[in-house]
Design a protein around this motif. Structure first.
Motif, short mmCIF file in Angstrom:
data_model
loop_
_atom_site.label_atom_id
_atom_site.label_comp_id
_atom_site.label_asym_id
_atom_site.label_seq_id
_atom_site.Cartn_x
_atom_site.Cartn_y
_atom_site.Cartn_z
N UNK A 14 0.83 -1.20 0.00
CA UNK A 14 0.00 0.00 0.00
C UNK A 14 0.87 1.26 0.00
N UNK A 15 1.97 1.22 0.73
CA UNK A 15 2.87 2.37 0.77
C UNK A 15 3.48 2.63 -0.61
N UNK A 16 3.85 1.57 -1.30
CA UNK A 16 4.43 1.72 -2.63
C UNK A 16 3.43 2.32 -3.60
N UNK A 17 2.18 1.89 -3.51
CA UNK A 17 1.15 2.44 -4.40
C UNK A 17 0.94 3.93 -4.12
N UNK A 18 0.90 4.30 -2.86
CA UNK A 18 0.73 5.70 -2.51
C UNK A 18 1.93 6.52 -2.96
N UNK A 19 3.14 5.98 -2.79
CA UNK A 19 4.36 6.69 -3.20
C UNK A 19 4.37 6.93 -4.70
N UNK A 20 3.89 5.96 -5.48
CA UNK A 20 3.87 6.13 -6.94
C UNK A 20 2.98 7.29 -7.35
N UNK A 21 1.81 7.39 -6.73
CA UNK A 21 0.89 8.47 -7.08
C UNK A 21 1.45 9.81 -6.61
N UNK A 22 1.98 9.87 -5.42
CA UNK A 22 2.55 11.11 -4.91
C UNK A 22 3.73 11.56 -5.76
N UNK A 23 4.56 10.62 -6.18
CA UNK A 23 5.71 10.96 -7.01
C UNK A 23 5.26 11.62 -8.31
N UNK A 24 4.24 11.04 -8.95
CA UNK A 24 3.75 11.61 -10.20
C UNK A 24 3.19 13.00 -9.97
#
Length: 245
Positions: A14-24
């Motif tokens: 879940x953290x990785x998915x959130x990080x991907x969206x925040x990064x974009x």
């Protein structure tokens, strides 16, 4: 409207998915005044505060954000977009971001390696012009470019200033022809010690390696480049169309 269902799975997922969206979102220019608090982000992503904290740790480890007590979470650096849809030199690509200048590290005639000679359609053992440049955007070393040029065009380019010009513009100037098309390959490679020191990044960090063969409008290949770009400062972007059967 149906009630939102929290995403299931391990916290790291879940953290990785959130990080991907925040990064974009950061790359798109969001959060000029800082990221929202952990509680607000947790509600936005339907995850726990600990999961958001882990996602932010991922981005901090990448050097993308800074965090601190009483100061919150802020964007540490933003990347520059490099398009994949137009044949442009670095100076043309980043003309709206600042001055691109070149530190010329080598400019010489040399015997083309067989694979280079083949791709530039040269005879075995024929010489090519080799140019190595460290390219800066302002004071930031952005890319290390190793270029092999067809000898007739390259010899003329050596008579011009290489510090403040894109090679693409010089090729068109000396040849009297427009550039037509290029084939390219893009991959991630670890920075060797020399490249890391030159680009001012830690040993082993991922670099974007762009290998590009550029031809004149008549189809003749004239420019073979191996470009190491800082992956922490450049994002490659493009638009793709699905072909019809």
């Amino acid at each position: 409207m149906a009630e939102a269902v929290p995403i299931q799975g391990a916290r790291a997922d879940r953290a990785r998915r959130a990080a991907d969206v925040l990064r974009q979102q950061i790359h798109a220019g969001a959060y000029p005044d800082g990221l929202p608090g952990e509680n607000e982000l947790a509600a936005e992503f339907f995850v726990s505060r600990n999961t958001i904290r882990q996602a932010l740790a991922i981005l901090k480890n990448e050097g993308l954000i800074d965090r601190g007590p009483k100061v919150g979470t802020h964007v540490a650096q933003r990347k520059y977009d490099h398009g994949l849809e137009a044949l442009l030199g670095l100076k043309e690509t980043f003309k709206n971001h600042g001055e691109v200048r070149n530190e010329v590290r080598a400019a010489m005639l040399l015997a083309a390696p067989p694979a280079v000679a083949h791709r530039l359609q040269l005879k075995p053992g024929e010489q090519a012009v080799f140019i190595e440049r460290l390219r800066y955007l302002g004071d930031l070393p952005l890319s290390l470019d190793l270029t092999y040029l067809a000898p007739d065009i390259g010899a003329q380019i050596l008579d011009h200033s290489l510090e403040n010009n894109d090679l693409f513009a010089l090729i068109e100037e000396v040849s009297g022809q427009r550039l037509g098309a290029a084939s390219l390959a893009l991959e991630a490679i670890p920075a060797d010690a020399h490249s890391a020191a030159t680009l001012q990044v830690p040993d082993g960090v991922p670099l974007l390696m762009l290998e590009r063969l550029t031809s004149l409008d008549d189809g003749r290949p004239v420019d073979l480049e191996y470009i190491r770009m800082r992956g922490d400062r450049i994002t490659m972007r493009g638009n793709l169309l699905r072909s019809r059967p």
